[in-house]
Design an enzyme around this catalytic site. Sequence first.
Site, PDB file in Angstrom:
ATOM      1  N   GLU A 171     -20.364  12.544  -4.072  1.00 46.58           N
ATOM      2  CA  GLU A 171     -19.191  10.773  -4.362  1.00 46.58           C
ATOM      3  C   GLU A 171     -20.146   9.672  -4.333  1.00 46.58           C
ATOM      4  O   GLU A 171     -20.047   8.300  -4.944  1.00 46.58           O
ATOM      5  CB  GLU A 171     -18.075  10.988  -3.106  1.00 46.58           C
ATOM      6  CG  GLU A 171     -18.720  10.997  -1.770  1.00 46.58           C
ATOM      7  CD  GLU A 171     -17.680  11.330  -0.985  1.00 46.58           C
ATOM      8  OE1 GLU A 171     -16.747  11.052  -1.036  1.00 46.58           O
ATOM      9  OE2 GLU A 171     -18.086  11.638  -0.242  1.00 46.58           O
ATOM     10  N   ASN A 208       0.520  -0.469   0.471  1.00 46.11           N
ATOM     11  CA  ASN A 208       0.339  -0.067  -0.026  1.00 46.11           C
ATOM     12  C   ASN A 208       0.765   1.184   0.315  1.00 46.11           C
ATOM     13  O   ASN A 208       1.502   1.446   0.890  1.00 46.11           O
ATOM     14  CB  ASN A 208      -1.093  -0.466   1.403  1.00 46.11           C
ATOM     15  CG  ASN A 208      -1.667   1.134   1.637  1.00 46.11           C
ATOM     16  OD1 ASN A 208      -2.354   2.381   0.972  1.00 46.11           O
ATOM     17  ND2 ASN A 208      -1.867   1.090   2.492  1.00 46.11           N
TER      18      ASN A 208
HETATM   19  O1  M6R Z   1      -9.727  10.215   6.896  1.00 47.60           O
HETATM   20  P1  M6R Z   1      -9.605  11.545   6.439  1.00 47.60           P
HETATM   21  O2  M6R Z   1     -10.810  12.857   7.385  1.00 47.60           O
HETATM   22  O3  M6R Z   1      -8.554  12.454   6.692  1.00 47.60           O
HETATM   23  O4  M6R Z   1     -10.288  11.680   4.717  1.00 47.60           O
HETATM   24  C1  M6R Z   1     -10.657  12.676   4.240  1.00 47.60           C
HETATM   25  C2  M6R Z   1     -11.204  12.527   3.089  1.00 47.60           C
HETATM   26  O5  M6R Z   1     -10.525  12.056   2.426  1.00 47.60           O
HETATM   27  C3  M6R Z   1     -12.687  12.354   3.481  1.00 47.60           C
HETATM   28  O6  M6R Z   1     -13.581  13.339   4.156  1.00 47.60           O
HETATM   29  C4  M6R Z   1     -12.942  12.063   2.147  1.00 47.60           C
HETATM   30  O7  M6R Z   1     -13.674  13.850   1.499  1.00 47.60           O
HETATM   31  C5  M6R Z   1     -15.099  11.537   1.950  1.00 47.60           C
HETATM   32  N1  M6R Z   1     -14.697  10.207   1.783  1.00 47.60           N
HETATM   33  C6  M6R Z   1     -15.589  12.433   2.279  1.00 47.60           C
HETATM   34  O8  M6R Z   1     -17.075  11.450   2.293  1.00 47.60           O
END
Ligand code: M6R
Length: 616
Positions: free
Chosen positions: A496, A100
């Site tokens: 999304e 990963n």
């Molecule tokens: O884990 P995180 O809160 O750092 O993630 C940030 C974004 O990738 C995340 O909020 C993304 O926008 C979601 N898919 C929204 O629903």
Amino acid sequence: MCGIVGYVGKQKAVTILLEGLKRLEYRGYDSAGVAVLQNNHIDVAKKVGRVENLVKEVARHQLTGTTGIAHTRWATHGGVTDANAHPHVSSDGKFALIHNGVIENFASMKRFLLSKGYTFSSETDTEALVNLIAYHYQKEPQAGDKSRFLESVRRALMHVEGTYGIAVVCSDAPGEIVAARKASPLILGVGEEEYIIASDVSALISRTQNVVYLKDGELVHVTPKRFTIITQAEEDVSPIVNRVTWTVDATELGSYSHFMEKEIFEQPAALENTMRGRFSADGSTAQFGGLNLSPVEFRQLDRFAFCGCGTAWHACLVAEHLIERFARVPVEVDYSSEFRYRNTPLSGNTLFFMVSQSGETIDTLGALREAKRKGYKVMAINNSVGSSIAREADGGIYQHVGPEIGVASTKAFTSQLMVGAMIALYIARMRDMSFADGVQYVKALKGVPDLVRKVLEQAPHIRNVAKRFARYNDMLFLGRLSLFPIALEGALKLKEISYIHAEGYPAAEMKHGPIALISEKCPTVFFAPQCEIFNKLVSSIQEIKARRGPTIVVTTEGCEIPAGLADEVITIPDCHEAVLPIVATVPVQLLSYYIAVERGCDVDKPRNLAKSVTVE
Ligand code: M6R
């Protein structure tokens, strides 16, 4: 972004690996694969598509060994094909590896290995690394009293530029796995006569609650009887075994159709957990155990900076609004990805908050490191205990909402809004907010779970609204002040999971461009709660209606939307300004969810997305 799992023990590895992969599938779902060690040979099965496809493929193989590794992929280098799926096997057949992350210098590595006679069968960066391990294994057959397997992985990793969480098996080392990490998450589960390597706790929680969080630059060598951890510089590490508090039930769907639905309905309880123990005894302010800053140090701060990505960034915008509104202290908000490269000038007395549900988002981790490099104190607002961001921050506030599995963030977002509202209160009460106003504010926060329950009761109505609006291909979300970020969040949620083109704007900006989109074909979700500028909000809705735009108006109880302006109304309870963003979020979560279901979309695994974005 890619899920990895490895098993060493007494059980049939493939069964445990496939179960782990199913729980990790939200991290990537382009393809999946498994490699099992048996009779000093590595057997591999891999398949494009969901883990389900791999399960069928595995049935065609005889995978009976008790050591193995498995992977679910979110493609970076190379298309979505069986050949590019992990595990990758070295061309001499001795090693299989899952990865990963991104190996940035894989091209030069590959050139070198080709010149040494190694061959390649995929377009991935990963295959270069597995061959480099094989190269070191051949080149340095004598490892003294060290494990030759571990030593070749360690030496190969010294040449890697980029990020990785890897697990490797070697046909000469039955019952062993070597795993290592740099910027990509990796944990070791310590079970009864078994060890499990995984990207996150969900993959191993059904077998053990005892975990070791590996740090950047560490390698773990697992054998049937023990594990040892060393650093890249060969120092021994004394492992700390942590006890995970949640159980396997938290990762199961129960009676819900999707994790997103389950997590929307879990919000009242999740918000209670976020608040628990965090109000002062006199009920007039918030308190946080993990800031590692005394009230005196906190009081000296004259600016706050927030960074996050996607939904977490929207939470940062709401925190900015509330802190500036109630505490009158300036706040900067940046996308994590922009902050780390744009060299923002900041004053010395700034405190950073890095907001991330997963605590593994690479851009937010990069922003955290950049802020720390500049000498700032950094706090994490984070849901995953032991995550990279939580560990590297100087202090922080855990959200305590349990695992969030749906790719679209819901309960983690409202919990981040709650934490932001509590921070605003904490700062405000150190400055000009009175005791009485503090008490009112705390009362309002404590009342949020009930307000959210009331909104959730409207799910059947919102589902009907969704049925009516699911056929559109474009949508606008408009709101002002603290609801502008909720307009952004509504638009992000909708696009999304339902692939409808959606945009969020501050309502008054509409006439500076987006109004050109308004027609019978482009509906608007409009936040119009009772507030000082209610009449201005109504004027904006009039402008939409004058152009025949369909409208869904989200308003507060007792508020009269003039006749003819709203095609659909969703009412939320009237509430304190500090909690309005939380309460107003729930209808748009439900709306997006039901629209996506209506359109037959795969709600929990939307195309091209992954839950935790661990590559830049
Ligand atoms: O884990 P995180 O809160 O750092 O993630 C940030 C974004 O990738 C995340 O909020 C993304 O926008 C979601 N898919 C929204 O629903």
